[in-house]
Design an enzyme around this catalytic site. Structure first.
Site, PDB file in Angstrom:
ATOM      1  N   LYS A   1     -22.552  22.987  26.303  1.00 27.56           N
ATOM      2  CA  LYS A   1     -24.505  23.908  27.212  1.00 27.56           C
ATOM      3  C   LYS A   1     -25.055  23.426  28.000  1.00 27.56           C
ATOM      4  CE  LYS A   1     -28.431  23.977  24.081  1.00 27.56           C
ATOM      5  NZ  LYS A   1     -28.903  23.035  24.633  1.00 27.56           N
ATOM      6  N   ASN A   2     -25.523  22.580  28.406  1.00 29.21           N
ATOM      7  CA  ASN A   2     -26.480  21.765  29.092  1.00 29.21           C
ATOM      8  C   ASN A   2     -25.964  21.844  30.363  1.00 29.21           C
ATOM      9  OD1 ASN A   2     -28.160  21.408  26.956  1.00 29.21           O
ATOM     10  ND2 ASN A   2     -28.220  19.344  26.902  1.00 29.21           N
TER      11      ASN A   2
ATOM     12  N   ARG B   1     -42.700  18.266  24.367  1.00 22.38           N
ATOM     13  CA  ARG B   1     -42.532  19.223  24.985  1.00 22.38           C
ATOM     14  C   ARG B   1     -42.788  19.568  26.227  1.00 22.38           C
ATOM     15  NH1 ARG B   1     -36.294  21.379  22.717  1.00 22.38           N
ATOM     16  NH2 ARG B   1     -35.870  20.056  24.417  1.00 22.38           N
TER      17      ARG B   1
ATOM     18  N   ASP C   1     -29.670  12.856  22.183  1.00 22.00           N
ATOM     19  CA  ASP C   1     -28.429  14.279  21.049  1.00 22.00           C
ATOM     20  C   ASP C   1     -27.834  14.293  20.674  1.00 22.00           C
ATOM     21  OD1 ASP C   1     -30.823  16.406  22.342  1.00 22.00           O
ATOM     22  OD2 ASP C   1     -28.982  16.880  24.494  1.00 22.00           O
TER      23      ASP C   1
HETATM   24  C1  UD1 Z   1     -32.700  17.821  27.844  1.00 23.12           C
HETATM   25  C2  UD1 Z   1     -31.476  18.657  26.970  1.00 23.12           C
HETATM   26  C3  UD1 Z   1     -32.003  18.028  26.112  1.00 23.12           C
HETATM   27  C4  UD1 Z   1     -31.541  16.227  25.831  1.00 23.12           C
HETATM   28  C5  UD1 Z   1     -33.092  16.421  26.724  1.00 23.12           C
HETATM   29  C6  UD1 Z   1     -33.047  15.118  27.289  1.00 23.12           C
HETATM   30  C7  UD1 Z   1     -30.541  20.512  27.977  1.00 23.12           C
HETATM   31  C8  UD1 Z   1     -31.041  22.064  27.728  1.00 23.12           C
HETATM   32  N1  UD1 Z   1     -31.461  20.085  27.388  1.00 23.12           N
HETATM   33  O1  UD1 Z   1     -33.707  18.812  27.590  1.00 23.12           O
HETATM   34  O2  UD1 Z   1     -30.727  18.581  25.039  1.00 23.12           O
HETATM   35  O3  UD1 Z   1     -32.261  16.048  24.892  1.00 23.12           O
HETATM   36  O4  UD1 Z   1     -32.833  16.516  27.447  1.00 23.12           O
HETATM   37  O5  UD1 Z   1     -31.969  14.235  27.348  1.00 23.12           O
HETATM   38  O6  UD1 Z   1     -30.335  20.388  29.386  1.00 23.12           O
HETATM   39  N2  UD1 Z   1     -41.164  15.641  29.472  1.00 23.12           N
HETATM   40  C9  UD1 Z   1     -42.670  15.593  30.268  1.00 23.12           C
HETATM   41  N3  UD1 Z   1     -43.045  16.880  30.992  1.00 23.12           N
HETATM   42  C10 UD1 Z   1     -42.126  18.060  32.000  1.00 23.12           C
HETATM   43  C11 UD1 Z   1     -40.482  17.804  31.030  1.00 23.12           C
HETATM   44  C12 UD1 Z   1     -40.120  16.844  30.297  1.00 23.12           C
HETATM   45  O7  UD1 Z   1     -43.320  15.029  29.784  1.00 23.12           O
HETATM   46  O8  UD1 Z   1     -42.403  18.666  32.605  1.00 23.12           O
HETATM   47  C13 UD1 Z   1     -40.888  14.621  28.931  1.00 23.12           C
HETATM   48  C14 UD1 Z   1     -40.303  15.579  27.371  1.00 23.12           C
HETATM   49  O9  UD1 Z   1     -41.545  15.899  26.849  1.00 23.12           O
HETATM   50  C15 UD1 Z   1     -39.054  14.330  26.892  1.00 23.12           C
HETATM   51  C16 UD1 Z   1     -38.970  13.521  28.255  1.00 23.12           C
HETATM   52  O10 UD1 Z   1     -40.068  13.599  28.394  1.00 23.12           O
HETATM   53  O11 UD1 Z   1     -40.038  12.977  26.252  1.00 23.12           O
HETATM   54  C17 UD1 Z   1     -37.773  13.678  28.524  1.00 23.12           C
HETATM   55  O12 UD1 Z   1     -37.611  15.596  28.491  1.00 23.12           O
HETATM   56  P1  UD1 Z   1     -36.188  15.984  29.634  1.00 23.12           P
HETATM   57  O13 UD1 Z   1     -35.859  15.476  29.743  1.00 23.12           O
HETATM   58  O14 UD1 Z   1     -37.151  17.246  30.190  1.00 23.12           O
HETATM   59  O15 UD1 Z   1     -35.883  17.194  28.177  1.00 23.12           O
HETATM   60  P2  UD1 Z   1     -35.102  18.802  28.459  1.00 23.12           P
HETATM   61  O16 UD1 Z   1     -34.595  18.775  29.948  1.00 23.12           O
HETATM   62  O17 UD1 Z   1     -36.336  19.373  27.723  1.00 23.12           O
END
Ligand code: UD1
Length: 427
Positions: free
Chosen positions: A22-23, A121, A306
């Site tokens: 999926k990701n 998030r 996850d």
């Molecule tokens: C992706 C995955 C999700 C997985 C996660 C971490 C997809 C569709 N989803 O989610 O399944 O659990 O990676 O491996 O690929 N953060 C910030 N600012 C931002 C973006 C993120 O502070 O602009 C923080 C988030 O709140 C979190 C951390 O960074 O604490 C990691 O998040 P991120 O790696 O961005 O996760 P996703 O891409 O949302």
């Protein structure tokens, strides 16, 4: 709302094929917008989030066709327009369209995305990357408006925190930007590497794939290609852990073993025998789990957040005190109450650490999923439990698992889903 009914207590046994990731699929589907011509995406998982992404691409003018080869996407007619709000809000990955649309049309306007409620998030890192590449970004009334003006320009992007989504968005924008972009502190998750591989196949030039420093030479014309989505390491990990919980031995066909080190290490630490081959991964669970284990979720190659909820369920069967530490999302212990209803003895030690005391025999109960991976963990708990478990909130599970009931039935489980609309069983 559909529910899943599980009659637990049966050892898993047999072979199941692991679906596409999926990701990996979601950002690659968004990235097709950067290409001209037709893309054929093989092994694309048939899950709710993929259907939502395809719905969004369709609303932008892409032509979508599923056939035996996979999904064909012709992006020739895609153009900037309003996208359906409910689809944008339906999943976090609609965010990838920001980078892809800025790259393709130079402008974007969309609602804030939704997705699983597992923490705050924020999206600051995504927006900061676009701004550094020269886009004007405004946030107003729950919307994000972006404009690339006369075009994006390559630059140095230093990510202060590791973010999978922000790295992917930065890549999508940077392949369209003129000149060289360096992304320092890039997320090293295999799904980021899959996106880069796909883009390179289309004609992009990216160095450092799989590392924390990516170099992208943007502005090249990208063409549509055939691409095979790699197998889903989280789905494979879910089934592996479920077998640890129930006992038995299974073969996970196509499991992406090289991406599953941390999970395989945990399984071995709990007493399992694991054997990888080119075809997949064989797992034999021990008669009794070894106890007093600990996992800490970390960015890749650390233990994936996850799979944290699924581990919580499995740890109820391990003797002594097992500890789970969550370091990625603030609110990812949302299944604790449901597990307690099933008889688990879990104590919160700190905001991000819990202790699981075992072994206990879980008892079937009616429980409700409130997010994707937590839902898969409740199904796992149901497989481990005596009696019947009913898991409500299947729509969350369907976001990421093609057919979790079918897959566990292949492994000998007594599990079926019931649609409340039709009152029908799926098997
Ligand atoms: C992706 C995955 C999700 C997985 C996660 C971490 C997809 C569709 N989803 O989610 O399944 O659990 O990676 O491996 O690929 N953060 C910030 N600012 C931002 C973006 C993120 O502070 O602009 C923080 C988030 O709140 C979190 C951390 O960074 O604490 C990691 O998040 P991120 O790696 O961005 O996760 P996703 O891409 O949302």
């Amino acid at each position: 709302m559909d529910s899943i009914h599980v009659h637990g207590g049966i050892c898993l046994q047999g072979k199941v094929k692991v679906q596409g990731s999926k990701n990996a699929a979601l950002p690659i589907l968004a990235a097709t917008l950067l290409t001209r011509g037709t893309n054929v995406i093989h092994n694309c998982p048939k899950i709710a989030d993929v259907y939502l992404m395809l719905h969004l691409l369709d609303s932008l003018g892409c032509r979508i066709l599923w056939d035996a080869d996979g999904v064909k996407i012709d992006t020739g007619h895609a153009n900037y327009c309003e996208m359906p709000v409910e689809a944008i809000r339906g999943m976090r990955s609609s965010l990838c369209l920001l980078g892809a649309l800025l790259g393709r049309t130079g402008k974007v306007s969309m609602e804030y995305p939704g997705g699983c409620v597992i923490g705050k998030r924020p999206i600051d890192l995504h927006l900061e990357a676009f701004r550094k590449l020269g886009a004007q970004i405004n946030e107003r009334d729950g919307r994000i408006d972006g404009n690339a003006g006369k075009g994006l320009k390559g630059t140095l992007l230093s990510m202060p925190r590791s973010s999978v989504g922000a790295t992917e968005n930065a890549i999508l924008a940077a392949v369209s930007a003129k000149g060289h972009t360096c992304i320092r502190g890039a997320a090293r998750e295999p799904e980021v590497a899959a996106l880069c591989d796909y883009l390179c196949r289309c004609g992009a030039k990216i160095d450092g794939i799989g590392t924390g420093e990516l170099h992208i030479w943007g502005g090249r014309t990208l063409r549509g290609v055939e691409y095979r989505i790699p197998a889903d390491r989280i789905v494979a990990g879910t089934y592996l852990l479920a077998c640890m919980g129930t006992g038995g031995s299974i073969f996970l066909e196509d499991a992406p073993i090289s991406q599953m080190d941390s999970v395989i290490r945990l399984a071995k630490g709990l007493g399992a025998r694991c054997q990888g081959s080119r075809e997949g991964l064989y797992l034999q669970a021990p008669e009794r789990l070894l106890g007093d284990r600990k996992i800490s979720t970390q960015v890749y190659p650390g233990f994936p957040t996850d799979l944290q909820s699924v581990v919580l369920a499995v740890f109820t069967k391990a003797p002594g005190c097992c500890v789970v530490e969550e370091n990625i999302f603030e609110d990812r212990f949302r299944i604790l109450d449901a597990l307690a209803l099933m008889g688990a003895r879990i104590k919160r030690l700190t905001a991000n650490t819990v202790a699981v005391y075992g072994p206990v025999r879980l008892k079937g109960h009616e429980v409700a999923a409130c997010e994707l991976r937590g839902g898969a963990a409740l199904v796992t708990a149901g497989l481990m439990a005596d009696g019947e478990t009913v898991v409500k909130g299947c729509e969350y599970i369907e976001r990421g698992y093609e057919n979790i009931c079918r897959d566990f039935r292949e492994l000998g489980a007594r599990i079926y889903s019931v649609s409340s609309e039709k009152g029908k069983r799926d098997a």
